[in-house]
Design a protein around this motif. Sequence first.
Motif, short mmCIF file in Angstrom:
data_model
loop_
_atom_site.label_atom_id
_atom_site.label_comp_id
_atom_site.label_asym_id
_atom_site.label_seq_id
_atom_site.Cartn_x
_atom_site.Cartn_y
_atom_site.Cartn_z
N PHE A 415 0.88 -1.09 -0.17
CA PHE A 415 0.04 0.09 -0.12
C PHE A 415 0.89 1.27 0.05
O PHE A 415 0.62 2.28 -0.79
CB PHE A 415 -0.96 -0.12 1.34
CG PHE A 415 -1.64 1.29 1.57
CD1 PHE A 415 -2.80 1.99 0.68
CD2 PHE A 415 -1.56 2.07 2.71
CE1 PHE A 415 -3.24 2.98 0.64
CE2 PHE A 415 -1.79 3.42 2.71
CZ PHE A 415 -2.76 3.88 2.08
N LEU A 416 1.76 1.48 1.04
CA LEU A 416 2.68 2.27 1.00
C LEU A 416 3.44 2.76 -0.34
O LEU A 416 3.74 3.92 -0.62
CB LEU A 416 3.72 2.44 2.31
CG LEU A 416 3.00 2.50 3.51
CD1 LEU A 416 3.91 2.21 4.51
CD2 LEU A 416 2.06 3.68 3.81
N ALA A 417 3.94 1.68 -1.10
CA ALA A 417 4.76 1.81 -2.04
C ALA A 417 3.79 2.38 -3.11
O ALA A 417 4.39 3.11 -4.15
CB ALA A 417 5.42 0.42 -2.59
N ALA A 418 2.51 2.11 -3.30
CA ALA A 418 1.59 2.51 -4.13
C ALA A 418 1.33 4.00 -4.09
O ALA A 418 0.83 4.72 -5.20
CB ALA A 418 0.32 1.72 -4.19
N VAL A 419 1.30 4.38 -3.18
CA VAL A 419 0.66 5.81 -2.59
C VAL A 419 1.73 6.77 -2.40
O VAL A 419 1.65 8.00 -2.22
CB VAL A 419 -0.31 5.93 -1.45
CG1 VAL A 419 -1.42 5.09 -1.54
CG2 VAL A 419 0.32 5.53 -0.08
N SER A 420 3.38 6.25 -2.00
CA SER A 420 4.17 7.09 -1.73
C SER A 420 4.99 7.89 -3.07
O SER A 420 5.21 7.27 -3.98
CB SER A 420 5.26 6.58 -1.09
OG SER A 420 6.36 7.34 -0.72
N LEU A 421 4.99 9.24 -2.88
CA LEU A 421 5.83 10.10 -3.98
C LEU A 421 7.44 9.82 -3.56
O LEU A 421 8.42 10.11 -4.30
CB LEU A 421 5.57 11.40 -3.71
CG LEU A 421 4.15 11.61 -4.29
CD1 LEU A 421 3.62 13.36 -4.08
CD2 LEU A 421 4.04 11.39 -5.82
#
Length: 620
Positions: A415-421
């Motif tokens: 999840f974090l990899a998908a939403v993190s810039l």
Amino acid sequence: MTTTLALAARLRALPDDELVAALRARPVRRAGISDFFDLAEALLDPDNLVRAIAPLDRLQLAALIVLGRESDPRSAERLAERLAEHPATAGTDARRAAATLATLSRLLLVHPADGGTDGGAAPYEAVTALLDSGPQRGLPRPDAVLATAPPPVPVATTEDELPAIDRLAAERAFEAVASVSELLAELGREGARELQKGGLALPAAKRLAEALAVESGTVPTILDVADRAGLAAVSDGVWLPTAQAAAWQHATTPDRWRALAAAWLDSLPGDLSTLFAARSRTPWDDGLRAHIAWLYPASAAEAQERIAERVAEAEFLGLTARRLPSGAGTALLESGPAAATEAMVAHFPAEVSKVYLQHDLTVISPGPLAPEVESRLRTMADLESRALASTFRFSAASVDRAVTAGETAASIHEFLAAVSLTGVPQPLDYLIAEAVARHGRVRVRAADDGHALVRSDDAMLLGTIAVDQALSSLRLLRVDDTTLSSRFPRDVVFWALSDARYPVVAENASGAVVTPQRRVIAERSVAESRDPAAELVARLRQEDAADEDTAEQWLARQLDQAVRARQTVIVQVAMPDGRLVDYLLEPTGIGGGRLRGRDRAADIERTLPLSSVKGLRSVD
């Protein structure tokens, strides 16, 4: 002359559904009511009449006053002519007069002639007497009701003002959605206690105000908005989210705002809906309060309090800004929720679905987060500050909470990899790995007697739990080096340890890990099935039908009432040759099987055998 006798006869003749509806609007104490005469007397009791008359608007009050000054029943056309003569009701047409007569008739305040208000109506004598003595009963003077013209209509909002109003309204609407969302999250974490007399308990109000970052006086408004939308309700004295709250939380921001605005509109009483619609383009300021005070002269303070609550909610939702209707507010009142949402969304800030993950374990959103991203992020990080750009923070406890809810290290990373810039910083990676490794070091299981057992192979951690003052209410007792016991159920102990940020899991009897469900759902209250008005009507009908001498009993009660009131009535008498003759009689007494009275037409005293009296009706 419309007296108790006329009302009793009318009540007896009304269809059950109309009578029940009238008694719902005019509730009475059922004790001591054994027939329709008792009911009529209760409805014409001064205290009951005050409760019925005080909420009337000025036109309805004026109609009662004008009708009370007429010698004969007045039709809607004649009533409109009389009302138009007074400053307070100038311009009243026959249509409004007819609607007013129908309302007053349904409230049992006027008696319709010829079986309906079309043929005219007159107020009951007790109503006219009460209005004439108005100040003694807290009602306005009749002349003041008729002579006071309405306040001037305010100037409509100009086109030049609208852009600034709409921008401010959109900011407030967006913040309103966020505040309701935060309220539901906080109520789901810990409910808020409602006082028996109404209103939140002070500690709960302070906690919610702090969590929502608002003034404590704003919390009731936010709670009312959530309640009207069916998102929060009281269950066993505690405010909790409802089952509908979860779906609302995952909806888009425009859809969430639409639900709140539609609920506000749908919950408006008819009079306020009409008033707001008439002022959909003019200020809702002190002029509106002055108008509502003028509109309800017998209950100005209550009316102003009622409208103040709705105006505050409108300002909170962005339907108004600085007490001026926004474009969305105007659209809501004139065209409905769909048009209002379209007008509001045009000014909403753009939502983002990407965030910045910082090395200090904080998360910064460059704008308002999309609901689906925010709801998932909040399961694993704590909100630190809310604004158009919100800040969240990861901690061992927040990650442990996510794992308890079913997340894994892999699902969190994905999840974090998908939403993190900015990718997943190494400190956060370490935190997740450590939290997942620690998870389950404390286990809670139900003992055979229903109490909870707290187990851990880490003796130092178990000792910390045993002396933790924040957990003193659990009354934890040492069983052995790896076990503590509590007299409270497993789920209570589990959530207490979880809130205290210990790496705890719950187990079933066989040792499998389970996730207890907190009591976070409130069922919307169901309206009381008993209907006192319907029960009273059913009882009166049953007693009326059960009496074998119903006709005689009814006639006897009519005569008794006429004698006590010294009321002139029309008495129908059977003559020896079989003819039925009507006498306009003022009964003066009953005795020895005879009725005595003054014949008003012939101006003589008459004595009539009761056996010959076949009917009696009011002169009305």
